[in-house]
Design an enzyme around this catalytic site. Structure first.
Site, short mmCIF file in Angstrom:
data_model
loop_
_atom_site.label_atom_id
_atom_site.label_comp_id
_atom_site.label_asym_id
_atom_site.label_seq_id
_atom_site.Cartn_x
_atom_site.Cartn_y
_atom_site.Cartn_z
N TYR A 13 -50.69 -22.60 -19.27
CA TYR A 13 -50.48 -21.16 -19.03
C TYR A 13 -51.68 -20.34 -19.49
O TYR A 13 -52.14 -19.45 -18.79
CB TYR A 13 -49.23 -20.68 -19.77
CG TYR A 13 -47.96 -21.28 -19.22
CD1 TYR A 13 -47.40 -20.77 -18.06
CD2 TYR A 13 -47.34 -22.35 -19.85
CE1 TYR A 13 -46.23 -21.31 -17.54
CE2 TYR A 13 -46.17 -22.89 -19.34
CZ TYR A 13 -45.62 -22.38 -18.19
OH TYR A 13 -44.49 -22.92 -17.67
N ALA A 14 -52.19 -20.65 -20.69
CA ALA A 14 -53.24 -19.83 -21.28
C ALA A 14 -54.57 -20.01 -20.54
O ALA A 14 -55.20 -19.03 -20.13
CB ALA A 14 -53.39 -20.18 -22.76
N ASN A 35 -59.61 -29.80 -17.35
CA ASN A 35 -58.23 -30.21 -17.66
C ASN A 35 -58.12 -31.71 -17.44
O ASN A 35 -58.75 -32.26 -16.54
CB ASN A 35 -57.24 -29.47 -16.75
CG ASN A 35 -55.82 -29.54 -17.28
OD1 ASN A 35 -55.52 -29.00 -18.34
ND2 ASN A 35 -54.94 -30.20 -16.56
N GLU A 167 -32.09 -27.00 -24.47
CA GLU A 167 -32.27 -26.97 -23.01
C GLU A 167 -32.14 -28.38 -22.42
O GLU A 167 -31.57 -28.57 -21.35
CB GLU A 167 -33.63 -26.34 -22.67
CG GLU A 167 -33.67 -24.85 -23.03
CD GLU A 167 -34.73 -24.07 -22.29
OE1 GLU A 167 -35.85 -24.58 -22.15
OE2 GLU A 167 -34.44 -22.95 -21.84
N ASP A 297 -50.99 -22.32 -27.42
CA ASP A 297 -50.36 -23.05 -28.53
C ASP A 297 -51.33 -23.57 -29.59
O ASP A 297 -50.90 -24.09 -30.61
CB ASP A 297 -49.53 -24.21 -27.98
CG ASP A 297 -48.12 -23.75 -27.60
OD1 ASP A 297 -47.96 -22.56 -27.28
OD2 ASP A 297 -47.19 -24.58 -27.63
N ALA A 314 -44.89 -19.63 -23.75
CA ALA A 314 -45.64 -19.44 -22.50
C ALA A 314 -45.91 -17.95 -22.30
O ALA A 314 -46.97 -17.54 -21.82
CB ALA A 314 -44.83 -19.99 -21.34
N GLN A 315 -44.92 -17.15 -22.71
CA GLN A 315 -45.03 -15.69 -22.54
C GLN A 315 -46.29 -15.14 -23.24
O GLN A 315 -47.08 -14.42 -22.63
CB GLN A 315 -43.78 -15.07 -23.17
CG GLN A 315 -43.49 -13.68 -22.70
CD GLN A 315 -42.32 -13.07 -23.48
OE1 GLN A 315 -42.44 -12.00 -24.02
NE2 GLN A 315 -41.20 -13.74 -23.53
C1 FAD Z 1 -39.07 -28.02 -22.93
C2 FAD Z 1 -39.81 -26.76 -23.29
C3 FAD Z 1 -39.25 -25.53 -22.95
C4 FAD Z 1 -39.94 -24.35 -23.24
N1 FAD Z 1 -39.38 -23.17 -22.84
C5 FAD Z 1 -40.07 -22.02 -23.01
C6 FAD Z 1 -39.55 -20.78 -22.50
O1 FAD Z 1 -38.44 -20.74 -21.97
N2 FAD Z 1 -40.31 -19.67 -22.64
C7 FAD Z 1 -41.56 -19.69 -23.21
O2 FAD Z 1 -42.22 -18.64 -23.25
N3 FAD Z 1 -42.07 -20.83 -23.73
C8 FAD Z 1 -41.37 -22.00 -23.64
N4 FAD Z 1 -41.88 -23.18 -24.13
C9 FAD Z 1 -43.18 -23.16 -24.83
C10 FAD Z 1 -44.33 -23.16 -23.84
O3 FAD Z 1 -44.16 -24.21 -22.91
C11 FAD Z 1 -45.68 -23.30 -24.54
O4 FAD Z 1 -45.77 -22.32 -25.54
C12 FAD Z 1 -46.81 -23.12 -23.52
O5 FAD Z 1 -46.79 -24.21 -22.61
C13 FAD Z 1 -48.18 -23.02 -24.17
O6 FAD Z 1 -49.13 -22.87 -23.16
P1 FAD Z 1 -50.60 -23.43 -23.35
O7 FAD Z 1 -51.37 -23.04 -22.14
O8 FAD Z 1 -51.12 -23.06 -24.68
O9 FAD Z 1 -50.44 -25.02 -23.42
P2 FAD Z 1 -49.88 -26.12 -22.41
O10 FAD Z 1 -48.86 -25.57 -21.51
O11 FAD Z 1 -49.51 -27.26 -23.31
O12 FAD Z 1 -51.16 -26.53 -21.56
C14 FAD Z 1 -52.24 -27.24 -22.12
C15 FAD Z 1 -53.07 -27.86 -21.01
O13 FAD Z 1 -54.18 -28.54 -21.60
C16 FAD Z 1 -54.28 -29.86 -21.08
N5 FAD Z 1 -54.86 -30.71 -22.12
C17 FAD Z 1 -54.30 -31.03 -23.31
N6 FAD Z 1 -55.13 -31.80 -24.03
C18 FAD Z 1 -56.25 -31.97 -23.27
C19 FAD Z 1 -57.48 -32.65 -23.48
N7 FAD Z 1 -57.74 -33.31 -24.61
N8 FAD Z 1 -58.41 -32.61 -22.50
C20 FAD Z 1 -58.17 -31.92 -21.34
N9 FAD Z 1 -57.03 -31.26 -21.10
C21 FAD Z 1 -56.07 -31.28 -22.05
C22 FAD Z 1 -52.84 -30.23 -20.74
O14 FAD Z 1 -52.81 -31.27 -19.78
C23 FAD Z 1 -52.30 -28.90 -20.20
O15 FAD Z 1 -52.61 -28.75 -18.84
C24 FAD Z 1 -41.20 -24.39 -23.89
C25 FAD Z 1 -41.75 -25.63 -24.25
C26 FAD Z 1 -41.07 -26.80 -23.96
C27 FAD Z 1 -41.68 -28.13 -24.34
#
Ligand code: FAD
Length: 402
Positions: A13-14, A35, A167, A297, A314-315
């Site tokens: 998401y970020a 990615n 969930e 995260d 995610a928000q």
């Molecule tokens: C089951 C579940 C339900 C959830 N429900 C909610 C909800 O209802 N509402 C809400 O707001 N939040 C929810 N969350 C939390 C939310 O999913 C996370 O806070 C959010 O995904 C964080 O976004 P991000 O972009 O930081 O990381 P991520 O979504 O984890 O994305 C990280 C990306 O980096 C990539 N990556 C990781 N390591 C590497 C590497 N070494 N090299 C290259 N690429 C890499 C991954 O493949 C991924 O594409 C939920 C989480 C889970 C597990």
């Protein structure tokens, strides 16, 4: 003179939001998005894939389909480490990649809290691979009962009772009665146990709302053990403490959803972190490294109102992506950065497909079917933030009734 290079690590998401927003700003810079997979997955829906209520294809899409590839170069590779003092990223296949500005958005990993046996004997839900592995494992165990008549094949333990656990329980309690018919196993022998260390369940909701959600799951056959910290996972066994005594519950499916931490790459790159998260400055940059933004995260953002960091969601990750893109555009045009501000729109949890509980803007509570509609709207809004309207259509996301 060559153009400055912005490298974005992670297309969750970020990171994906940063790439999309930055490309709209027509900055005079080369933008590279890295990615490990060529697809984005909606982490918020992993529990559906893990429970088998949705296929992975429903919550994934190709990254190059949603970015402007004339402005953003996509690189499928795995980040090993960041050499922040020499402004280089070490990638598994490409080797070194230099940057002028870096956005770290590598997301979350499973947190074991050092509990023995977690990695060996339980199944985490942290990405598509682990979610699919959990689904295949559950289906295998349930199907095996016909042959084995071993009741442990029908026993499932969910470790932790946080958002993800609830969930996931919502989904499996929807699906297992259907599987009982097709796989021919007795529903009265199915045992689902959820074990939580904390003394209260769903503390993010009001007591009444949390209780509503728990009652739905209890009616569907889930047994909750509360205030019972898990001490060890052994093969087919969860060891927990209750009233000072060690007890065991046995199951062929043990799901580990006690919590998450930020990517290990953060610590391995020498950032000052706690559980893989860096406390960022007001403009989302890392103290001492004005060329690095840390978002999603892997970051911790202080909520001045509560005096505690905002929960990682995610928000907030999407909002941070927007803010990082804005600040990068400002830096690239020699303007001062702006402080990141965030107001949560609320929290809604699904309990299977047709029930949800949540607190939305203004403290208003929603529950039941209405809760599930609100939840689906929020998920679609997040998908639209990182995908396109076409992605929503392709994924058939306008069915609010099933
Ligand atoms: C089951 C579940 C339900 C959830 N429900 C909610 C909800 O209802 N509402 C809400 O707001 N939040 C929810 N969350 C939390 C939310 O999913 C996370 O806070 C959010 O995904 C964080 O976004 P991000 O972009 O930081 O990381 P991520 O979504 O984890 O994305 C990280 C990306 O980096 C990539 N990556 C990781 N390591 C590497 C590497 N070494 N090299 C290259 N690429 C890499 C991954 O493949 C991924 O594409 C939920 C989480 C889970 C597990």
């Amino acid at each position: 003179m060559s153009r400055p290079r912005v490298v974005i690590l992670g297309a969750g998401y970020a990171g994906l939001k940063t790439a999309k927003e930055l490309s709209k700003k027509n900055v005079d810079a080369d933008i590279i998005l890295v990615n490990k997979n060529d697809y984005h997955y909606e982490s918020t829906q992993l529990h559906e894939v893990a429970a088998g209520t949705e296929p992975a294809s429903k919550i994934t899409f190709n990254i190059v389909d949603v970015i402007d590839t004339k402005k953003v170069q996509f690189l499928k590779d795995t980040v090993i480490k960041v050499d922040k003092d020499n402004k280089k990223v070490l990638l598994e296949n490409t080797g070194e990649l230099a940057y002028d500005y870096l956005v770290m958005a590598l997301g979350f990993e499973s947190e074991t809290f050092g509990i023995p046996g977690v990695d060996d004997y339980s199944l985490p839900l942290v990405n598509i691979k682990t979610a699919e592995a959990a689904q295949a494992h559950l289906d295998r165990a349930l199907a095996n009962y016909q042959k084995s008549k071993d009741e442990l094949d029908l026993s499932i333990v969910v470790c932790g009772a946080g958002f993800t656990s609830i969930e996931y329980l919502g989904e499996i309690t929807n699906r297992i009665p259907k599987l009982a018919k097709t796989m021919n196993f007795p529903m009265d022998k199915v045992k689902i146990t959820c074990i939580e260390a904390m003394p209260t369940l769903l503390p993010m909701f009001s007591e009444k709302l949390g209780q509503f959600g728990i009652d739905v799951l209890k009616k569907r056959g889930v047994t909750f053990k509360v205030g019972t910290p898990i001490k060890e996972i052994k093969e087919h066994t969860v060891v927990y403490e209750e009233n000072g005594e060690l007890k065991e519950v046995h199951a062929h499916t043990i799901i580990w959803t006690t919590g998450v931490k930020g990517s290990h790459v953060v610590g391995e790159s020498g950032f000052s972190e706690r559980r893989g998260r860096v406390m960022v400055e007001k403009d989302l940059r890392v103290e001492g490294y004005p060329d690095i933004f840390m978002i999603g995260d892997v970051s911790a953002v202080m909520d001045e109102e509560s005096g505690r960091p905002f929960p990682t969601t995610a928000q907030i990750a999407i909002k941070q992506g927007e803010a990082a893109a804005n600040n990068l555009a400002r830096l690239l045009t020699n303007q001062p950065t702006e402080a990141f501000t965030f107001k949560s729109l609320g929290t809604v949890a699904s309990i299977g497909n047709n029930v949800g509980i949540g607190q939305i803007l203004g403290g208003k509570e929603v529950k039941g079917y209405m809760g599930s509609i609100v939840k689906k709207s929020i998920i679609n809004k997040s998908l639209l933030a990182v995908g396109t309207a076409g992605t929503l259509l392709k994924k058939g996301r306008f069915d609010y009734y099933h």
